[in-house]
Design an enzyme around this catalytic site. Structure first.
Site, PDB file in Angstrom:
ATOM      1  N   GLY A  29      15.566   2.430  -3.715  1.00  0.00           N
ATOM      2  CA  GLY A  29      14.546   1.919  -2.862  1.00  0.00           C
ATOM      3  C   GLY A  29      13.683   2.959  -2.268  1.00  0.00           C
ATOM      4  N   TYR A  86      27.987   3.865   7.746  1.00  0.00           N
ATOM      5  CA  TYR A  86      26.836   3.249   7.100  1.00  0.00           C
ATOM      6  C   TYR A  86      27.249   1.488   6.607  1.00  0.00           C
ATOM      7  CZ  TYR A  86      24.264   2.544   2.297  1.00  0.00           C
ATOM      8  OH  TYR A  86      23.729   1.730   1.580  1.00  0.00           O
ATOM      9  N   HIS A 164      11.141   3.494   8.527  1.00  0.00           N
ATOM     10  CA  HIS A 164      10.785   2.714   7.860  1.00  0.00           C
ATOM     11  C   HIS A 164      11.050   1.185   7.617  1.00  0.00           C
ATOM     12  CE1 HIS A 164      10.008   5.965   4.409  1.00  0.00           C
ATOM     13  NE2 HIS A 164      11.099   6.140   5.305  1.00  0.00           N
ATOM     14  N   ASP A 371      10.133  -7.433   6.196  1.00  0.00           N
ATOM     15  CA  ASP A 371      10.108  -6.237   5.050  1.00  0.00           C
ATOM     16  C   ASP A 371       9.416  -5.186   6.004  1.00  0.00           C
ATOM     17  OD1 ASP A 371      10.529  -4.642   3.015  1.00  0.00           O
ATOM     18  OD2 ASP A 371      10.135  -6.273   2.051  1.00  0.00           O
ATOM     19  N   LEU A 375       6.877  -1.436  -1.165  1.00  0.00           N
ATOM     20  CA  LEU A 375       6.161  -0.817  -1.897  1.00  0.00           C
ATOM     21  C   LEU A 375       6.003  -1.646  -3.604  1.00  0.00           C
ATOM     22  CD1 LEU A 375       7.855   2.274  -0.796  1.00  0.00           C
ATOM     23  CD2 LEU A 375       5.815   1.020  -0.712  1.00  0.00           C
ATOM     24  N   ALA A 377       5.056  -4.137  -3.753  1.00  0.00           N
ATOM     25  CA  ALA A 377       4.188  -5.070  -4.311  1.00  0.00           C
ATOM     26  C   ALA A 377       3.005  -4.129  -4.411  1.00  0.00           C
ATOM     27  CB  ALA A 377       3.430  -5.906  -2.524  1.00  0.00           C
ATOM     28  N   GLU A 379       2.981  -1.176  -5.909  1.00  0.00           N
ATOM     29  CA  GLU A 379       3.995  -0.882  -7.636  1.00  0.00           C
ATOM     30  C   GLU A 379       2.622  -1.490  -8.652  1.00  0.00           C
ATOM     31  OE1 GLU A 379       7.520   1.436  -5.793  1.00  0.00           O
ATOM     32  OE2 GLU A 379       8.158  -0.467  -7.187  1.00  0.00           O
ATOM     33  N   TYR A 498       2.335  12.189  48.635  1.00  0.00           N
ATOM     34  CA  TYR A 498       4.064  11.847  49.028  1.00  0.00           C
ATOM     35  C   TYR A 498       4.234  11.038  47.916  1.00  0.00           C
ATOM     36  CZ  TYR A 498       8.462   9.604  50.555  1.00  0.00           C
ATOM     37  OH  TYR A 498       9.642   9.633  50.982  1.00  0.00           O
ATOM     38  N   ASP A 678      -0.213  13.707  42.177  1.00  0.00           N
ATOM     39  CA  ASP A 678       0.327  13.246  41.188  1.00  0.00           C
ATOM     40  C   ASP A 678      -0.631  12.168  40.418  1.00  0.00           C
ATOM     41  OD1 ASP A 678       1.062  10.916  42.947  1.00  0.00           O
ATOM     42  OD2 ASP A 678       1.637  10.181  41.237  1.00  0.00           O
TER      43      ASP A 678
HETATM   44  C1  GDG Z   1      12.909   0.820   2.619  1.00  0.00           C
HETATM   45  C2  GDG Z   1      11.889  -0.686   3.607  1.00  0.00           C
HETATM   46  C3  GDG Z   1       9.558  -0.035   2.906  1.00  0.00           C
HETATM   47  C4  GDG Z   1      13.260  -1.441  -7.074  1.00  0.00           C
HETATM   48  N1  GDG Z   1      14.185  -1.806  -7.988  1.00  0.00           N
HETATM   49  C5  GDG Z   1      13.706  -0.715  -9.903  1.00  0.00           C
HETATM   50  C6  GDG Z   1      13.573   0.037  -8.630  1.00  0.00           C
HETATM   51  N2  GDG Z   1      12.526  -0.226  -7.194  1.00  0.00           N
HETATM   52  C7  GDG Z   1      11.889   0.565  -6.810  1.00  0.00           C
HETATM   53  C8  GDG Z   1      10.622  -0.236  -6.143  1.00  0.00           C
HETATM   54  C9  GDG Z   1      10.597   0.500  -4.879  1.00  0.00           C
HETATM   55  C10 GDG Z   1      11.924   0.613  -4.144  1.00  0.00           C
HETATM   56  O1  GDG Z   1      12.887   0.634  -5.640  1.00  0.00           O
HETATM   57  C11 GDG Z   1      12.068  -0.614  -3.534  1.00  0.00           C
HETATM   58  O2  GDG Z   1      11.375  -0.706  -2.450  1.00  0.00           O
HETATM   59  P1  GDG Z   1      10.572  -1.045  -1.148  1.00  0.00           P
HETATM   60  O3  GDG Z   1       9.771  -1.038  -0.691  1.00  0.00           O
HETATM   61  O4  GDG Z   1      10.315  -2.502  -1.579  1.00  0.00           O
HETATM   62  O5  GDG Z   1      12.066  -1.791  -0.463  1.00  0.00           O
HETATM   63  P2  GDG Z   1      12.924  -0.670  -0.088  1.00  0.00           P
HETATM   64  O6  GDG Z   1      14.265   0.281  -1.018  1.00  0.00           O
HETATM   65  O7  GDG Z   1      13.871  -2.279   0.759  1.00  0.00           O
HETATM   66  O8  GDG Z   1      12.906   0.094   1.206  1.00  0.00           O
HETATM   67  C12 GDG Z   1      10.979  -1.454   2.679  1.00  0.00           C
HETATM   68  C13 GDG Z   1      10.584   1.257   2.074  1.00  0.00           C
HETATM   69  O9  GDG Z   1      11.681   1.574   2.718  1.00  0.00           O
HETATM   70  C14 GDG Z   1       9.884   2.096   2.123  1.00  0.00           C
HETATM   71  O10 GDG Z   1       9.607   2.813   3.973  1.00  0.00           O
HETATM   72  O11 GDG Z   1       8.403  -0.487   1.997  1.00  0.00           O
HETATM   73  O12 GDG Z   1      10.092  -2.460   3.705  1.00  0.00           O
HETATM   74  O13 GDG Z   1      12.601  -1.788   3.631  1.00  0.00           O
HETATM   75  O14 GDG Z   1       9.538   1.826  -5.364  1.00  0.00           O
HETATM   76  O15 GDG Z   1       9.816   0.272  -7.478  1.00  0.00           O
HETATM   77  N3  GDG Z   1      13.109   1.255  -9.488  1.00  0.00           N
HETATM   78  C15 GDG Z   1      13.769   1.140 -10.710  1.00  0.00           C
HETATM   79  N4  GDG Z   1      14.447   0.397 -11.239  1.00  0.00           N
HETATM   80  C16 GDG Z   1      15.068  -1.060  -9.927  1.00  0.00           C
HETATM   81  O16 GDG Z   1      15.643  -1.649 -11.034  1.00  0.00           O
HETATM   82  N5  GDG Z   1      13.411   2.413 -11.805  1.00  0.00           N
END
Ligand code: GDG
Length: 727
Positions: A29, A86, A164, A371, A375, A377, A379, A498, A678
């Site tokens: 995440g 949750y 986030h 979204d 992240l 995109a 990465e 007033y 004020d």
């Molecule tokens: C929330 C918001 C916001 C994914 N699959 C694997 C893996 N990942 C890593 C990715 C990336 C992360 O997980 C996913 O990040 P995202 O940003 O795409 O999405 P959310 O988890 O939904 O995160 C989002 C984020 O918070 C930050 O503020 O961008 O919009 O929804 O880092 O690389 N990592 C590994 N194996 C996987 O199979 N090792």
């Protein structure tokens, strides 16, 4: 270095049970991945839920020791609350609603108490660990009540909050049954951060419309504090991703994948299995692409990497079935012996495999319906150090606002995705490199470290502003001095605004009449021959006469156009005419017609357009337009236009409260003068006061007054103290 307390629902490590044994694994995440590296570089403690019950962890002392060695402190959540909090309110209410899926949002009746319970459990753990000089940084939608709960326990604490996920527009946010509690919870923080400027605007809009607090330049005044809201687009660990290509494990994995896909071009997508990510729509678009461009058959493979997520929530279970079905259908329809168009991986992948996929992919197809940031995109672009590869990104991902050189699409527009795929797969290398270099430059500059540092800088800056403002607050000591000066005085002059000073604003001006308690107070003050009290108002003289006519006070109406000495008659400060109103009234009428909820108030020497009850944004916009459109008219007629609190007022030039105040100030030698107001019309009064006078502004913000008080209630309490001690 200051110590940091990071608080999020999940710890960056999750404890998983396999065959009866517990294992500590990095959480997936965006939040965990992004912040983990920053956490390591700081003197910080991370507080969160480890994914299993507290009882169980306590039994497994080596697991507990491992968490503590990573500076992680667990918060316990009961099995029942995992369900209600949750899986319930977090993932079945807030998540769909904030991602613009209102029809999927459930409003279970036991959800809210569970949300309060878990947020309180977090507050207890954090308050137990926090030292006064710590900075507390709370993350995400699971913990939106926490800033306020912490503020109640630690009033002086430095608290930041970052969301986030998107903050939706008011029309969506208002659907949440507990919307006001959520906003009040967030306003317990000193700084509230979002990924984009749009989300920040939506938040400020909801705060304004639901709680009535206005913001200026992202700064909200809440009772006696200011809170700031701003955009901080989250970055990634640039160094880490740009070097991953060198890692032998990644290189070996890349070779393995390359052998498998042969000469085919690769399209890649990576998401948690979530309906916000637009996976079915993406699959359908890919199928349509193969129909429209059959020449790509056997020349391209689509690697669909899907990470299991929230597997106990019904919508996710259904989505899993849908995606499984679609993948089978498309592979069945387009596949041939020896070529399978979609490679579907439903699992969490080790980091080096993910990195290998990023570095091999010719196209990253990232098409969330909504979204917060995304992240993946970022990465992908960072990992491609050779500069090659094409990113297709949907405009409803927060990342699209920064990654403008990607092929930006509307995720609901299948045709657009089809064309973008063809464009991407055929894009000349030079163009790919040019586009990616621009994005890489930005990602290098605005990394996760910079993101966190900027958030912290802004948080500390906010604390500094609060301290400066607090320096102006009338402290108990200063108040005692004021009261004592007043008690010693033989001739005291009190100049009191007033509305907004002695009473709160009401939606309709006529509803803000003084209560008996206030009238009794003013009467007592004015009855003492040693005092002279003046009500300095913008209201018309008939209203002031009706409300205060029986008191022994001076009155100033229409911001100084009319003056009535105590026991005297109304008089204008100079010869004035209201002839001009014939010309201005029709202009204001047309603004009333175009702005629902607004109205005109007519006074003898002024016309006022009120928009407190109009839609706030429309009201502000129309006010600007009105001021512009009046500019010619007023120059010819010797008028002035004043902007007050939700009003635009037109009146004769040269009239203001300061000029009226001078009438009293210059009349005799007072040994005590107090001015209270004020808004900016009272600034003229403050400026007219002698240097020895006491001046108090109600509310925060720049002012010529020497002191500030938080609310009309505090002003009335001060007056009560003056009366109480003098009699
Ligand atoms: C929330 C918001 C916001 C994914 N699959 C694997 C893996 N990942 C890593 C990715 C990336 C992360 O997980 C996913 O990040 P995202 O940003 O795409 O999405 P959310 O988890 O939904 O995160 C989002 C984020 O918070 C930050 O503020 O961008 O919009 O929804 O880092 O690389 N990592 C590994 N194996 C996987 O199979 N090792």
């Amino acid at each position: 270095m200051q110590r940091m307390l990071i608080v999020s629902n999940r710890l960056p490590f999750t404890i998983q049970e396999r065959k009866g044994e517990l294992h500590v694994e990095p959480s997936v995440g965006g939040l965990a991945t992004g912040l983990r590296s920053w956490h390591k570089s700081q003197d910080s403690i991370w507080i969160g839920w480890p994914g299993i019950t507290q009882k169980r962890i306590k039994r497994e002392t080596d697991i507990m020791a491992r968490l503590l060695s990573e500076n992680c402190h667990p918060v316990s959540i009961s099995q029942q609350d995992v369900e209600l909090y949750y899986n319930g309110i977090c993932n079945s209410t807030i998540w769909p609603l904030f991602h613009y899926f209102p029809l999927q949002a459930e409003y279970g009746q036991h959800f809210w108490p569970a949300y309060e319970r878990v947020n309180t459990a977090f507050a207890n753990v954090v308050a137990g660990l926090a030292r006064s000089e710590d900075t507390i940084w709370v993350h995400d939608y699971h913990l939106m009540l926490l800033p306020r709960l912490l503020r109640e326990r630690l009033p002086k604490a430095t608290i930041g909050f970052f969301l986030h996920i998107p903050f939706p527009s008011f029309e969506i946010f208002r659907l949440l049954p507990w919307r006001n509690q959520v906003l009040e919870g967030l306003l317990g923080a000193d700084l509230v951060g979002f990924h984009t400027y749009d989300y920040t605007g939506h938040f400020l809009d909801s705060v304004h419309r639901l709680l009535g607090y206005e913001a200026a330049m992202g700064q909200i005044t809440v009772a006696d504090r200011i809170v700031r809201a701003d955009a901080f687009p989250m970055g990634i660990d640039y160094e880490h991703y740009s070097n991953v290509d060198q890692d032998p494990a990644t290189q070996a994995e890349r070779k393995r994948f390359r052998r498998k896909i042969g000469d085919c071009q690769m399209i890649l997508s990576v998401d948690r299995l979530d309906y916000t990510k637009g996976i079915p729509q993406r699959l359908e678009a890919f199928s349509a692409f193969l129909d429209a461009y059959p020449g790509f058959k056997r020349r391209v493979v689509f690697v669909l990497l899907v990470v299991p997520s929230r597997t106990k929530v019904e919508h996710y279970i259904q989505l899993k079935r849908q995606v499984d079905g679609l993948v089978g259908e498309i592979n069945g329809k387009h596949g041939t012996i020896g070529w399978m168009p979609i490679w579907y991986l439903y699992r969490s992948t080790p980091f080096h495999s993910l990195a290998a996929l990023y570095s091999l992919a010719d196209v990253a197809l990232i098409t969330p319906l909504r979204d917060g940031m995304n992240l993946v995109a970022k990465e992908y672009i960072t990992t491609r150090i050779d500069g090659k590869g094409v990113l297709i990104l949907s405009e409803t991902a927060g990342a699209a606002q920064e990654l403008g050189q990607a092929l930006i699409i509307n995720a609901n527009n299948r045709e657009e995705i089809v064309e973008a795929l063809a464009h991407a797969l055929e894009m000349p290398e030079q163009e790919q490199i040019e586009r990616n270099r621009v994005m890489q430059k930005r990602l290098r500059r605005y990394s996760v470290v910079r993101w966190a540092d900027e958030f912290m800088d802004k948080l500390l800056q906010t604390k500094k502003i609060q301290r400066e403002m607090a320096a102006k607050v009338l402290t108990d000591d200063m108040e005692r001095k004021l009261v004592s000066d007043f008690l010693k005085s033989q001739r005291a002059l009190l100049l009191l605004d007033y509305d907004g000073t002695l009473v709160h604003f009401s939606p309709r001006p006529s509803e803000a009449r003084p209560g008996t308690e206030l009238l009794r107070l003013l009467d007592e003050l004015a009855d003492d021959p040693r005092n002279e009290a003046v009500i300095m108002s913008g209201r018309d003289k008939a209203t002031l006469e009706e409300w205060f006519g029986a008191l022994n006070v001076g009155l100033v109406a229409e911001h100084g156009a009319w003056i009535r000495e105590k026991g005297g008659e109304w008089d204008t400060i100079e010869r004035l005419t209201g002839e001009w109103k014939k010309e201005v009234h029709p202009i204001l009428e047309s603004w009333v017609d175009r702005t629902a909820g607004s109205f005109i108030e007519e006074k003898e020497f002024s016309l006022v357009w009120h928009y407190r009850k109009a839609n706030p944004r429309l009201g502000e916009l129309r006010a600007r337009e009105l001021i512009n459109s009046l500019s010619n008219t007023i120059a010819n007629l010797d008028l002035q236009v004043l902007e007050g609190s939700k009003v635009v007022e037109v009146k004769n030039a040269g009239i203001n409260k300061g000029r009226a105040a001078l009438r009293w100030i210059s009349r005799e030698k007072w040994d005590f003068v107090l001015g209270v107001g004020d808004d900016w019309t009272d600034e003229d009064t403050f400026k007219a006061l002698p240097s020895t006078a006491w001046s108090i502004r109600v509310g925060m913000g720049a002012s010529a007054a020497s002191f500030s008080l938080g609310s009309p209630g505090e002003v009335v309490a001060l007056l009560a103290r003056l009366v109480g001690r003098k009699t």
